[in-house]
Motif scaffolding. Structure first.
Motif, PDB file in Angstrom:
ATOM      1  N   THR A  46      -4.678   3.796  -7.733  1.00  0.00           N
ATOM      2  CA  THR A  46      -4.801   2.398  -7.302  1.00  0.00           C
ATOM      3  C   THR A  46      -5.001   1.502  -8.521  1.00  0.00           C
ATOM      4  OG1 THR A  46      -5.703   2.958  -5.122  1.00  0.00           O
ATOM      5  CG2 THR A  46      -6.225   0.771  -5.991  1.00  0.00           C
ATOM      6  N   LYS A  47      -5.836   1.940  -9.438  1.00  0.00           N
ATOM      7  CA  LYS A  47      -6.075   1.165 -10.661  1.00  0.00           C
ATOM      8  C   LYS A  47      -4.832   1.135 -11.546  1.00  0.00           C
ATOM      9  CE  LYS A  47     -10.865   2.851 -10.692  1.00  0.00           C
ATOM     10  NZ  LYS A  47     -11.840   3.700 -11.436  1.00  0.00           N
ATOM     11  N   ASP A  90      -7.872   6.958  -5.808  1.00  0.00           N
ATOM     12  CA  ASP A  90      -8.708   5.892  -6.379  1.00  0.00           C
ATOM     13  C   ASP A  90      -8.204   5.491  -7.766  1.00  0.00           C
ATOM     14  OD1 ASP A  90     -10.316   5.830  -4.159  1.00  0.00           O
ATOM     15  OD2 ASP A  90     -11.899   7.081  -5.007  1.00  0.00           O
ATOM     16  N   THR A 117       0.821  -1.210   0.000  1.00  0.00           N
ATOM     17  CA  THR A 117       0.000   0.000   0.000  1.00  0.00           C
ATOM     18  C   THR A 117       0.858   1.264   0.000  1.00  0.00           C
ATOM     19  OG1 THR A 117      -1.807  -1.098   1.161  1.00  0.00           O
ATOM     20  CG2 THR A 117      -1.732   1.306   1.302  1.00  0.00           C
ATOM     21  N   SER A 153      -1.750  -1.434  -6.937  1.00  0.00           N
ATOM     22  CA  SER A 153      -1.603  -1.511  -5.478  1.00  0.00           C
ATOM     23  C   SER A 153      -2.461  -0.422  -4.859  1.00  0.00           C
ATOM     24  CB  SER A 153      -0.144  -1.315  -5.059  1.00  0.00           C
ATOM     25  OG  SER A 153       0.629  -2.460  -5.328  1.00  0.00           O
ATOM     26  N   GLN A 154      -2.942  -0.684  -3.657  1.00  0.00           N
ATOM     27  CA  GLN A 154      -3.822   0.264  -2.986  1.00  0.00           C
ATOM     28  C   GLN A 154      -3.097   1.573  -2.683  1.00  0.00           C
ATOM     29  OE1 GLN A 154      -7.003  -0.643  -2.437  1.00  0.00           O
ATOM     30  NE2 GLN A 154      -7.613   1.337  -1.602  1.00  0.00           N
ATOM     31  N   VAL A 184      -3.862   5.010  -0.518  1.00  0.00           N
ATOM     32  CA  VAL A 184      -4.792   5.537   0.479  1.00  0.00           C
ATOM     33  C   VAL A 184      -4.359   6.923   0.938  1.00  0.00           C
ATOM     34  CG1 VAL A 184      -5.369   3.217   1.298  1.00  0.00           C
ATOM     35  CG2 VAL A 184      -3.533   4.500   2.408  1.00  0.00           C
TER      36      VAL A 184
END
Length: 317
Positions: A58-59, A55, A33, A63-64, A66
């Motif tokens: 992330t795509k 958001d 992350t 990987s996320q 945040v």
């Protein structure tokens, strides 16, 4: 001879393994992350932009990504935290002009060389605003009133871009302000809409809802041309007051982050900012999309530092 050949084979195998391992490690970024540190409270302009971008990144990255808010100290708390993290690309700092002004203010443990730019994602011109209950409805009334006596001016915090813009405006046109420093743009516009402050310089995105509700009045924009989301609001230049100033927003990482990691993040940001969903979300929020790659954003930061050095005395008054 056989032993020598065996040794050479082992050495070559080890070298090949090391190179392969290094290549794999680089290619694997990111493996976990990524956290964007926003040094302001949730709900403000920077926070909203970062959540939209997170958001999409992330795509792009797989990987996320945040967002974590660490407000306080005019953004110094979050800036310090982010730049003290490992230089591995997994912690990004949401960087605004407050980064430069905080350094020039002399209250930080970091300097310009402690951050490496990733890219800019937005440039937002300042908007001169007044509270609906302030009795000020035009820019000329604002200018005339501020020349006679101090107006209560709400800011998102000491040394933020909105504060700096007000200081420069006051210097250039002989205006007087009593500053009400808050803890982020969300608090700033609430104080203005609630009648606790008379005026303020902010950006359209952060005040959009309260402007639509009629609680905050837009008097003029600080740009060379009219703002797309505010086509009916004149520029200050149209009133005979040429003044251009705005808030830039981008990302940086701790200095020493590998160049290939910086490139991966910069490329991901570029792709995210070109995504139709991000463009629409920015338009809906009133945030102008203005992407700059790492090198160009770094140059802009360095230039801003040089220019801001000339007006640091305003922060001391």
């Amino acid at each position: 001879m056989k032993n020598f050949k065996k040794l050479a084979t082992v050495v070559l195998a080890l070298v090949a393994f090391c190179f392969a391992d290094a290549s794999t490690a680089t290619a694997a970024f990111p493996e976990k992350t990524i956290t964007i540190i926003v040094p302001f409270k949730a709900g403000g302009n920077v926070d909203l932009c970062c959540r939209i971008i997170a958001d999409e990144m992330t795509k792009v990255l797989g990987s996320q990504v945040v967002v974590e808010n660490r407000p306080g100290g005019g953004a110094i708390i979050g800036q310090t935290y982010a730049l003290n993290q490992p230089a591995d690309g997994y912690t990004l700092l949401a960087l605004t002009s407050s980064f430069v002004t905080n350094i020039l203010g002399g209250d930080t443990s970091f300097g310009m060389s402690d951050a490496a730019a990733i890219g800019q994602f937005c440039f937002d011109p300042e908007v001169v605003c007044a509270g609906a209950n302030s009795g000020i409805t035009t820019l000329q009334q604002f200018m005339d009133a501020a020349k006679k006596e101090p107006l209560t001016n709400s800011t998102p915090g000491f040394s933020t871009s909105h504060h700096i813009a007000s200081l420069i405006l006051a210097r250039d046109y002989g205006l007087k302000f009593d500053f009400m420093h808050t803890n982020g743009s969300a608090d700033q516009v609430v104080q203005l809409a609630g009648g606790h402050a008379q005026v303020g310089l902010t950006t359209y995105g952060g005040a959009k809802t309260l402007i639509a509700e009629g609680k905050i009045l837009t008097l003029a924009t600080c740009d060379s041309r009219r703002s797309a989301p505010l086509p009916n609001v004149p520029t200050m230049a149209e009133f005979g007051y040429p003044f251009t100033y705005g808030a830039y927003r981008g990302f940086a990482v701790p200095a020493g982050t590998p160049a290939d990691v910086i490139k991966t993040l910069s490329d991901a940001l570029e792709k995210a900012m070109a995504a139709p969903s991000v463009i629409k979300a920015f338009e809906d929020g009133g945030f102008p999309v203005s992407y700059l790659p790492a090198a160009e954003f770094q140059k802009m930061l360095d230039d801003d530092y040089k220019n801001m050095k000339e007006i640091t005395k305003l922060l001391e008054e």
